[in-house]
Write a protein that holds these residues in place. Structure first.
Motif, mmCIF file in Angstrom:
data_model
loop_
_atom_site.group_PDB
_atom_site.id
_atom_site.type_symbol
_atom_site.label_atom_id
_atom_site.label_comp_id
_atom_site.label_asym_id
_atom_site.label_seq_id
_atom_site.Cartn_x
_atom_site.Cartn_y
_atom_site.Cartn_z
ATOM 1 N N GLY A 40 0.842 -1.185 0.000
ATOM 2 C CA GLY A 40 0.000 0.000 0.000
ATOM 3 C C GLY A 40 0.878 1.236 0.000
ATOM 4 O O GLY A 40 2.051 1.198 -0.367
ATOM 5 N N TYR A 41 0.308 2.367 0.418
ATOM 6 C CA TYR A 41 1.087 3.612 0.419
ATOM 7 C C TYR A 41 2.361 3.486 1.256
ATOM 8 O O TYR A 41 3.436 3.916 0.835
ATOM 9 C CB TYR A 41 0.252 4.765 0.993
ATOM 10 C CG TYR A 41 -1.057 5.036 0.319
ATOM 11 C CD1 TYR A 41 -1.198 4.984 -1.070
ATOM 12 C CD2 TYR A 41 -2.175 5.369 1.079
ATOM 13 C CE1 TYR A 41 -2.416 5.251 -1.666
ATOM 14 C CE2 TYR A 41 -3.397 5.644 0.485
ATOM 15 C CZ TYR A 41 -3.516 5.579 -0.888
ATOM 16 O OH TYR A 41 -4.727 5.844 -1.473
ATOM 17 N N GLY A 66 -2.629 -2.349 -3.362
ATOM 18 C CA GLY A 66 -3.720 -1.451 -3.001
ATOM 19 C C GLY A 66 -5.004 -2.138 -2.598
ATOM 20 O O GLY A 66 -6.036 -1.480 -2.473
ATOM 21 N N SER A 70 -5.381 1.329 1.229
ATOM 22 C CA SER A 70 -4.854 2.257 0.215
ATOM 23 C C SER A 70 -5.741 2.333 -1.016
ATOM 24 O O SER A 70 -5.763 3.357 -1.700
ATOM 25 C CB SER A 70 -3.438 1.851 -0.184
ATOM 26 O OG SER A 70 -2.551 1.988 0.900
ATOM 27 N N VAL A 193 -2.113 4.716 -5.431
ATOM 28 C CA VAL A 193 -1.288 3.577 -5.015
ATOM 29 C C VAL A 193 -0.772 2.808 -6.223
ATOM 30 O O VAL A 193 0.368 2.329 -6.235
ATOM 31 C CB VAL A 193 -2.063 2.670 -4.034
ATOM 32 C CG1 VAL A 193 -3.191 1.895 -4.699
ATOM 33 C CG2 VAL A 193 -1.108 1.710 -3.337
#
Length: 432
Positions: A40-41, A66, A70, A193
């Motif tokens: 994710g981020y 993601g 995210s 993302v």
């Protein structure tokens, strides 16, 4: 509420994001400088930071890039924490509050920096945010916080809005006034993302989806990350799994410090004409001051309306029905407007309502616990997690590992959350 209209599409974001080829599962033993668990981020930001420093990271995720928060969040890029800076200053001193304020601003700046540096198209706009007060008491409290920020932090980015001004900004009669901040804005979170993943892959970073970390082990050379398809040998590991840290035993050390809390969202069919023009005409990000906070924004010519209260492991029909009813309370003109998308995901809550980053031991770093305000902060703390993994000790003020406490009576977390949320809902109902 009508049934979910598009089988196979999880959300508005999944329906509208630019497609991306999947990153295949790990199918052999491999080695890296740093194994990053979570795509994710946080994990992708960490990987980009590591690669820029000459390190070789490998990123794995139990699902697709993601898949977690995210790709499911509301797309709100904000410079804030759940704890007010005034409360931070009271408990820890003004210097600490100023450091936290710096980190919040740095987080939004970093999102903008990454979007520009990597040419990520994610519909981002710094449109500003509205705190919409539902009664005079909450308006007075918000105004007092704003004045304290101006006086003590030198932050003059916010201003008070009257009832008429907040009505013009939102198109709703439901609020008595509000606070307008020029910081932050909105983004298509799944595009963001995926853009980070493309940038990471373009930098030579290996990313493997559908690759759960089954177990973390140690040997003399460092870390062993066992996956179904192979073992990753690395000097260091970073855990970036947030509210989904209970998926496998590898991230078990974080479970008792996080409370997963389900957050739900609905998006209307596309609005047109006067209806579209009348609802949040400035396209700002809006949030209520109620304890069971609702937030809303207009994107893709649709109103997105989200909030807490969707309990349990899966989507809840009751939660979506309640959310739509709250939307119609704020915007009666939408009573006949169909809901096109509805989805939910898990927020990682912490005991002190703050995210945390640092080391679990001399080989494992982490960044988790964004408390529902993580688009910008998770991006920043991914960068700091990379710095910790490289042996640095960045100043993260109250976000450090030593402040990250286990949740007391962890086994009772779900019923406790329900009781607290029910009490908050009651207080909101009676206007307290």
């Amino acid at each position: 509420m009508q049934p979910f209209p598009r089988p196979g599409v999880d959300s508005l974001w999944a329906a509208t994001a630019a497609p991306m080829a999947g990153f295949g599962p790990l199918d052999r033993d491999t080695s890296a400088d740093v194994a990053v668990i979570g795509a994710g981020y946080t994990g992708l930001s960490a990987a980009l930071r590591l690669a820029a420093a000459g390190e070789q990271p490998v990123v794995i995720d139990a699902n697709a890039v993601g898949w977690g928060a995210s790709g499911r969040n509301g797309g709100v890029v904000s410079a804030k924490f759940r704890v007010s800076y005034r409360d931070m200053a009271t408990a820890h001193g003004r210097d600490v509050a100023r450091s936290m304020h710096r980190l919040a601003d740095e987080a939004v700046d970093l999102v903008e920096e990454l979007l520009e540096a990597h040419g990520i198209e994610a519909g981002y706009s710094r449109v500003g945010q509205l705190k919409c007060a539902h009664n005079p008491h909450t308006l007075a409290a918000a105004a007092a916080d704003m004045e304290w920020m101006q006086r003590e932090m030198g932050d003059c980015s916010a201003s008070v809005l009257s009832r008429d001004a907040i009505r013009a900004e939102t198109g709703s009669e439901d609020f008595v006034g509000g606070i307008l901040s020029t910081k932050g804005g909105g983004i298509q979170p799944l595009d963001y993302v995926r853009g980070l993943a493309r940038a990471a892959a373009g930098s030579g970073i290996a990313i493997h989806g559908e690759t759960p970390a089954l177990r973390l082990g140690h040997d003399r050379s460092g870390i062993l990350v066992e996956t179904p398809g192979g073992v990753i040998r690395a000097r260091q590991a970073i855990i970036a799994t947030n509210a989904y840290s209970d998926l496998t035993p590898a991230t078990a050390r974080l479970r008792s410090r996080l409370i997963p809390f389900r957050s739900a969202m609905v998006a209307t069919e596309r609005l047109t004409g006067n209806l579209l023009a009348s609802i949040v005409p400035g396209r700002r990000i809006c949030a209520e001051t109620r304890r069971m906070m609702r937030w809303f924004r207009v994107t893709d010519d649709r109103l997105i309306f989200g909030g807490r209260g969707a309990f349990g492991k899966t989507d809840s029909e009751v939660a979506f029905t309640t959310l739509r009813a709250a939307m119609v309370r704020v915007f009666p003109s939408l009573a006949a407007t169909p809901i096109a998308y509805r989805w939910s995901g898990l927020v990682g809550m912490t005991l002190d309502a703050l995210p945390h980053v640092g080391r679990l031991d001399d080989r494992v770093s982490f960044a988790v616990g964004y408390n529902g305000a993580g688009v910008a902060m998770s991006t920043l703390l991914g960068r700091y997690a990379a710095d910790f993994a490289r042996g640095e000790t960045p100043d993260v003020a109250l976000l450090g590992a030593h402040h990250f406490r286990p949740v007391p009576f962890y086994a009772l977390r779900e019923p406790a959350v329900r009781v607290v949320a029910g009490w908050y809902q009651f207080l909101d109902t009676i206007g307290r």
